[in-house]
Design a protein around this motif. Structure first.
Motif, PDB file in Angstrom:
ATOM      1  N   LYS A  79       0.857  -1.184   0.000  1.00 58.53           N
ATOM      2  CA  LYS A  79       0.000   0.000   0.000  1.00 58.53           C
ATOM      3  C   LYS A  79       0.896   1.237   0.000  1.00 58.53           C
ATOM      4  CE  LYS A  79      -3.361   2.412   2.885  1.00 58.53           C
ATOM      5  NZ  LYS A  79      -4.008   2.424   4.214  1.00 58.53           N
ATOM      6  N   VAL A  80       0.722   2.074  -1.018  1.00 61.24           N
ATOM      7  CA  VAL A  80       1.539   3.278  -1.147  1.00 61.24           C
ATOM      8  C   VAL A  80       0.623   4.498  -1.141  1.00 61.24           C
ATOM      9  CG1 VAL A  80       3.230   4.495  -2.569  1.00 61.24           C
ATOM     10  CG2 VAL A  80       3.238   1.988  -2.503  1.00 61.24           C
ATOM     11  N   SER A  81       0.981   5.523  -0.360  1.00 56.89           N
ATOM     12  CA  SER A  81       0.178   6.750  -0.314  1.00 56.89           C
ATOM     13  C   SER A  81       0.412   7.576  -1.569  1.00 56.89           C
ATOM     14  CB  SER A  81       0.552   7.577   0.922  1.00 56.89           C
ATOM     15  OG  SER A  81       0.081   6.960   2.090  1.00 56.89           O
ATOM     16  N   LYS A  82      -0.699   7.984  -2.189  1.00 55.59           N
ATOM     17  CA  LYS A  82      -0.634   8.845  -3.378  1.00 55.59           C
ATOM     18  C   LYS A  82      -1.357  10.152  -3.096  1.00 55.59           C
ATOM     19  CE  LYS A  82      -0.230   5.001  -6.655  1.00 55.59           C
ATOM     20  NZ  LYS A  82      -0.778   4.367  -7.885  1.00 55.59           N
ATOM     21  N   ASP A  83      -1.592  10.952  -4.138  1.00 59.57           N
ATOM     22  CA  ASP A  83      -2.199  12.278  -3.966  1.00 59.57           C
ATOM     23  C   ASP A  83      -3.553  12.211  -3.273  1.00 59.57           C
ATOM     24  OD1 ASP A  83      -0.053  13.500  -5.175  1.00 59.57           O
ATOM     25  OD2 ASP A  83      -0.956  13.533  -7.163  1.00 59.57           O
ATOM     26  N   ALA A  84      -4.387  11.216  -3.600  1.00 61.76           N
ATOM     27  CA  ALA A  84      -5.716  11.109  -2.988  1.00 61.76           C
ATOM     28  C   ALA A  84      -5.592  10.864  -1.484  1.00 61.76           C
ATOM     29  CB  ALA A  84      -6.516   9.991  -3.648  1.00 61.76           C
ATOM     30  N   ASN A  85      -4.634  10.038  -1.095  1.00 64.33           N
ATOM     31  CA  ASN A  85      -4.390   9.813   0.341  1.00 64.33           C
ATOM     32  C   ASN A  85      -3.933  11.101   1.020  1.00 64.33           C
ATOM     33  OD1 ASN A  85      -3.442   7.258  -1.315  1.00 64.33           O
ATOM     34  ND2 ASN A  85      -4.222   6.488   0.640  1.00 64.33           N
ATOM     35  N   HIS A  86      -3.030  11.813   0.340  1.00 67.77           N
ATOM     36  CA  HIS A  86      -2.505  13.052   0.909  1.00 67.77           C
ATOM     37  C   HIS A  86      -3.587  14.125   0.994  1.00 67.77           C
ATOM     38  CE1 HIS A  86       1.762  11.722  -0.485  1.00 67.77           C
ATOM     39  NE2 HIS A  86       1.438  11.212   0.686  1.00 67.77           N
ATOM     40  N   LEU A  87      -4.520  14.130   0.045  1.00 73.46           N
ATOM     41  CA  LEU A  87      -5.631  15.091   0.076  1.00 73.46           C
ATOM     42  C   LEU A  87      -6.400  14.944   1.394  1.00 73.46           C
ATOM     43  CD1 LEU A  87      -8.221  15.652  -2.823  1.00 73.46           C
ATOM     44  CD2 LEU A  87      -8.910  15.619  -0.442  1.00 73.46           C
ATOM     45  N   ILE A  88      -6.830  13.718   1.677  1.00 75.27           N
ATOM     46  CA  ILE A  88      -7.572  13.458   2.918  1.00 75.27           C
ATOM     47  C   ILE A  88      -6.695  13.758   4.127  1.00 75.27           C
ATOM     48  CG2 ILE A  88      -8.637  11.649   4.335  1.00 75.27           C
ATOM     49  CD1 ILE A  88     -10.385  12.604   2.016  1.00 75.27           C
ATOM     50  N   GLU A  89      -5.454  13.304   4.077  1.00 72.22           N
ATOM     51  CA  GLU A  89      -4.544  13.495   5.207  1.00 72.22           C
ATOM     52  C   GLU A  89      -4.396  14.968   5.566  1.00 72.22           C
ATOM     53  OE1 GLU A  89       0.062  12.356   6.462  1.00 72.22           O
ATOM     54  OE2 GLU A  89      -0.492  12.433   4.351  1.00 72.22           O
ATOM     55  N   GLU A  90      -4.196  15.827   4.569  1.00 71.24           N
ATOM     56  CA  GLU A  90      -3.952  17.243   4.853  1.00 71.24           C
ATOM     57  C   GLU A  90      -5.158  17.932   5.474  1.00 71.24           C
ATOM     58  OE1 GLU A  90      -1.081  18.729   4.897  1.00 71.24           O
ATOM     59  OE2 GLU A  90      -0.145  16.895   4.172  1.00 71.24           O
ATOM     60  N   PHE A  91      -6.366  17.603   5.010  1.00 74.86           N
ATOM     61  CA  PHE A  91      -7.544  18.256   5.588  1.00 74.86           C
ATOM     62  C   PHE A  91      -7.870  17.689   6.970  1.00 74.86           C
ATOM     63  CE2 PHE A  91      -8.110  19.670   1.189  1.00 74.86           C
ATOM     64  CZ  PHE A  91      -8.284  21.031   1.433  1.00 74.86           C
ATOM     65  N   MET A  92      -7.550  16.413   7.214  1.00 75.91           N
ATOM     66  CA  MET A  92      -7.707  15.874   8.572  1.00 75.91           C
ATOM     67  C   MET A  92      -6.689  16.531   9.514  1.00 75.91           C
ATOM     68  SD  MET A  92     -10.262  13.920   8.212  1.00 75.91           S
ATOM     69  CE  MET A  92     -10.861  14.610   6.655  1.00 75.91           C
ATOM     70  N   LEU A  93      -5.451  16.711   9.037  1.00 70.84           N
ATOM     71  CA  LEU A  93      -4.435  17.384   9.838  1.00 70.84           C
ATOM     72  C   LEU A  93      -4.850  18.820  10.153  1.00 70.84           C
ATOM     73  CD1 LEU A  93      -1.105  16.221   8.099  1.00 70.84           C
ATOM     74  CD2 LEU A  93      -1.999  15.463  10.300  1.00 70.84           C
ATOM     75  N   LEU A  94      -5.442  19.491   9.169  1.00 63.66           N
ATOM     76  CA  LEU A  94      -5.903  20.869   9.363  1.00 63.66           C
ATOM     77  C   LEU A  94      -6.944  20.931  10.476  1.00 63.66           C
ATOM     78  CD1 LEU A  94      -6.012  23.866   8.451  1.00 63.66           C
ATOM     79  CD2 LEU A  94      -7.820  23.179   6.839  1.00 63.66           C
ATOM     80  N   ALA A  95      -7.942  20.040  10.415  1.00 69.19           N
ATOM     81  CA  ALA A  95      -8.994  20.025  11.436  1.00 69.19           C
ATOM     82  C   ALA A  95      -8.404  19.711  12.810  1.00 69.19           C
ATOM     83  CB  ALA A  95     -10.063  19.003  11.064  1.00 69.19           C
ATOM     84  N   ASN A  96      -7.554  18.694  12.884  1.00 69.28           N
ATOM     85  CA  ASN A  96      -6.947  18.313  14.163  1.00 69.28           C
ATOM     86  C   ASN A  96      -6.117  19.449  14.763  1.00 69.28           C
ATOM     87  OD1 ASN A  96      -7.982  15.681  14.198  1.00 69.28           O
ATOM     88  ND2 ASN A  96      -6.265  14.858  13.041  1.00 69.28           N
ATOM     89  N   ARG A  97      -5.376  20.131  13.909  1.00 69.59           N
ATOM     90  CA  ARG A  97      -4.510  21.228  14.376  1.00 69.59           C
ATOM     91  C   ARG A  97      -5.331  22.422  14.845  1.00 69.59           C
ATOM     92  NH1 ARG A  97      -1.668  25.495  11.289  1.00 69.59           N
ATOM     93  NH2 ARG A  97      -2.411  24.497   9.380  1.00 69.59           N
TER      94      ARG A  97
END
Length: 726
Positions: free
Chosen positions: A458-476
């Protein structure tokens, strides 16, 4: 299992441990046998005689001293006594970990005195001379880390022994005949240690549960859970309680919430996901900015404090993701249905809504309870296809529906814009010192019986990073909002890396020609990121990724906010996954309480909850790791005739660890099994050196191996050395 002829152990009355405890708790006071008897509430002649006998034995072994005739004292007031934890090795010796010592104290096997791995103990430390490692002796086991163990039972005529596969459990467990329960010879069982008399070689226990026969799939998976004290199913009363919860969407409740049902909303998750706990909404505003909502399942609405369901969720603290199944934190009626943000269904959510400029600046933010309607469900592969092709027709080979389908233009536009914004967020994070760990995850294709048919990564691509960044934004932003109010909150913290571990890592990666820049904190982050980028796709990637992660401190939950080093955030929390993480549920409750004007809650209470959550997260991680090891062994068991190319991933005095390049399965080639030369371990070169040829076998070398032994119970692979890759 081979039968062992063992003599049954006669269990005598023994007060040694209790005497040690009494004297330790009263370090400066001497006791006679009558005073100790009174403390133990014993006044019969037999017990008093045994106490006299035990006092003399303890004094003879110098565990206590006879300060005056008939009176005994422990030297607990002396500076040689320390409290800490035991870290067992696989060789029946241990190290004593205590904050007062820079270097761990060595405990020989004959000085363990019944201490087990991770027990809290009191230790007498000696040999503190310069140039020599301090050694110690366990004087008292203050608290057992665990008393339940998984192992295989060997039933004799009048008693049994249970042997564990855990290399750090140096003793088997004696089971009296009347405490075997329904276990049969060779069964995998869960046993509970009830007692360990001071003169007994083995602890005494009872069979709590029969898990099945060794090597059977379900047996081994349940054994992994039991080993870490993790539940395999919900108690019937908890399931019954969950089934009775009203999960309907009511107009009266909608009226209390911000209504987001008309805003474009969709989810992006793994293709096999059943619980969708986050969704994104997208709207372009008249001023040219974008309103992006991070919508999280409102678990706390259904999960009321003080109920048996909430108690069960707190005790579990997390869902456990094993190789072939998920052990959820919440019953299915909530995790997969009521709380899951499924497409074309109205759902209650807790949201963080941001107004974001074209340059990725957060202009405004809002937190609160909402109701949403998800227009579309995507798998990561489908969203990735849109990002890469900008095409709105999902082809059949990617579609999770099984057929080709067309995505609306507005969803395509939203996906592409959020991808652009996510890339800016990610770039900004990296520039501020965040570290990118895109470690390759090993996954298995399983047949209907749970047998591994193949391995993929399993390799993280742009779609994974899209979700990751907005989850990080909310958490922060949630953490920042409460943190700046100086109110008690639950943070996800990550300390700076341990410099000694980084130096040790540098010594290893130097073998591959890499280095870390130690000039300052920023340079360390930059060089680690450069290293991760440089090793990407190379044979040593998995090894170096693993070394880098191990050099980092462990992230944990705490009310004491020290920031998150790995993400380069001053404030960070976990808000986005309450279906699978209890800390997120607590964050939702605290956030709503503070939004309603509540005063700061008790810090000590929530710090204890943080500690419990971090502990349970660690156990779940270990179980997940063990389940992957188990499946790797199972996979390799079916490929015993095949030669594999591997890379040397570790070197020890007893052999080399080899990671197979094509499937990341790791096993050991023992030094004695390498026939091309007589090899010895050279610690300075971190290599095996051939006595005749002087050739090295060292980190990063490629060799061909074949499976020698695949042990499902121990989750252990042994390889035969075939040849070098030259």
């Amino acid at each position: 299992m081979s039968k062992r002829l063992r003599k049954p152990i006669k269990k005598e009355k023994d007060f040694s441990d209790k005497i040690i405890k009494i004297l330790s708790q009263n370090a400066n006071k001497a006791f006679n046998y009558k005073q100790i008897g009174a403390k133990l509430e014993l006044d019969d002649t037999q017990s008093r005689n045994q106490i006299i006998k035990d006092l003399k034995i303890l004094a003879a072994s110098k565990k206590i001293i006879e300060s005056e005739p008939g009176k005994y004292l422990i030297k607990a007031a002396s500076k040689e006594y320390y409290e800490g934890t035991i870290d067992m090795t696989g060789r029946k010796t241990a190290y004593f970990i205590c904050p007062e010592f820079e270097e761990d104290v060595f405990i020989p096997s004959n000085n363990l005195n019944h201490a087990l791995d991770k027990d809290t103990v009191k230790v007498y430390v000696y040999n503190k001379r310069s140039g020599r490692r301090a050694e110690g002796e366990v004087i008292e086991v203050i608290e057992r880390y665990k008393t339940d163990f998984v192992g295989v039972i060997d039933i004799q005529k009048n008693f049994s022994f249970v042997s564990t596969a855990n290399p750090k459990m140096y003793t088997d467990i004696f089971i009296p005949k009347d405490k075997i329960g329904e276990a049969e010879q060779g069964d995998v069982v869960l046993v509970h240690i009830e007692d360990w008399p001071s003169r007994a070689d083995s602890p005494f226990g009872k069979v709590v549960k029969v898990l099945g026969k060794p090597g059977e799939h379900d047996t081994e998976i349940h054994a992994i859970l039991a080993e870490y004290g993790l539940p395999a199913e919900f108690p019937i009363e908890v399931e019954t309680f969950a089934q009775k919860i009203d999960t309907s969407i009511e107009a009266s409740e909608i009226a209390k919430r911000r209504d987001m049902r008309d805003t474009l909303t969709f989810t992006i998750d793994p293709k096999d996901a059943k619980d969708f706990d986050d969704a994104l909404s997208f709207k372009k505003l008249e001023n040219g900015n974008y309103e992006i909502g991070v919508h999280i399942a409102d678990v706390s609405y259904y999960l009321e404090e003080g109920t048996i369901l909430d108690d069960e969720a707190y005790q579990r603290a997390t869902s456990v993701y094993l190789v072939d199944r998920v052990v959820p934190m919440l019953p299915e009626v909530l995790s997969n249905f009521a709380c899951s943000l499924r497409p074309q269904e109205e759902k209650y959510t807790f949201s963080a809504i941001f107004e974001i400029s074209e340059k990725c600046q957060v202009v405004n933010q809002w937190f609160g309870r909402t109701v949403i309607f998800s227009d579309q469900r995507f798998a990561y592969e489908e969203a990735q296809y849109i990002i890469e092709t900008k095409d709105n027709t999902i082809p059949v080979d990617i579609s999770i529906t099984g057929t080709s389908y067309v995505v609306s233009d507005e969803i395509v536009a939203a996906t592409l814009k959020m991808d652009q914004l996510a890339k800016i967020f990610r770039r900004n994070r990296m520039n501020e010192g965040a570290i990118s760990f895109d470690k390759v995850e090993v996954k298995f294709n399983l047949d209907l019986e749970g047998e591994p048919e193949g391995v993929y990564f399993k390799v993280s691509k742009d779609a994974n990073h899209l979700i990751e960044e907005f989850m990080l934004l909310a958490n922060r932003k949630v953490a920042e909002y409460i943190g700046k109010q100086k109110k008690t909150f639950i943070y996800r913290i990550h300390d700076e890396p341990n410099e000694d571990k980084l130096i040790a890592m540098q010594n290893l990666i130097a073998k591959f020609g890499y280095k870390i820049d130690f000039r300052n904190k920023g340079d360390i982050s930059k060089s680690l990121n450069a290293l991760m980028k440089e090793v990407n796709g190379k044979k040593e990637q998995n090894l170096i990724d693993t070394l880098a992660i191990r050099s980092m401190s462990k992230a944990k939950y705490s009310t004491d906010n020290i920031g998150h080093y790995g993400l380069a955030f001053d404030y960070y929390s976990h808000f986005t996954s309450p279906i699978r993480r209890y800390p997120d549920v607590m964050v939702h409750r605290l956030l709503q309480y503070y939004l309603d004007g509540g005063k700061s809650v008790d810090e000590e209470t929530y710090e204890a909850k943080c500690l419990h959550s971090s502990t349970m997260e660690g156990l779940a991680t270990n179980a997940e790791r063990d389940s992957i090891k188990y499946m790797q062994v199972k996979y390799m068991q079916n490929h015993q005739d095949q030669e594999f190319l591997g890379v040397i991933s570790g070197v020890t005095e007893w052999g080399i660890y080899v990671e197979i390049i094509e499937n990341k399965c790791e096993g050991m080639v023992r030094t004695r099994d390498i026939k091309e030369d007589y090899y010895t371990f050279d610690e300075k070169q971190y290599a095996l050196v051939g006595a005749n040829s002087n050739r090295l076998l060292q980190l990063g070398d490629e060799i061909y191996v074949k499976v020698k032994n695949a042990d499902l119970v121990k989750k252990q692979l042994d390889f035969n050395f075939i040849k070098r890759n030259e």
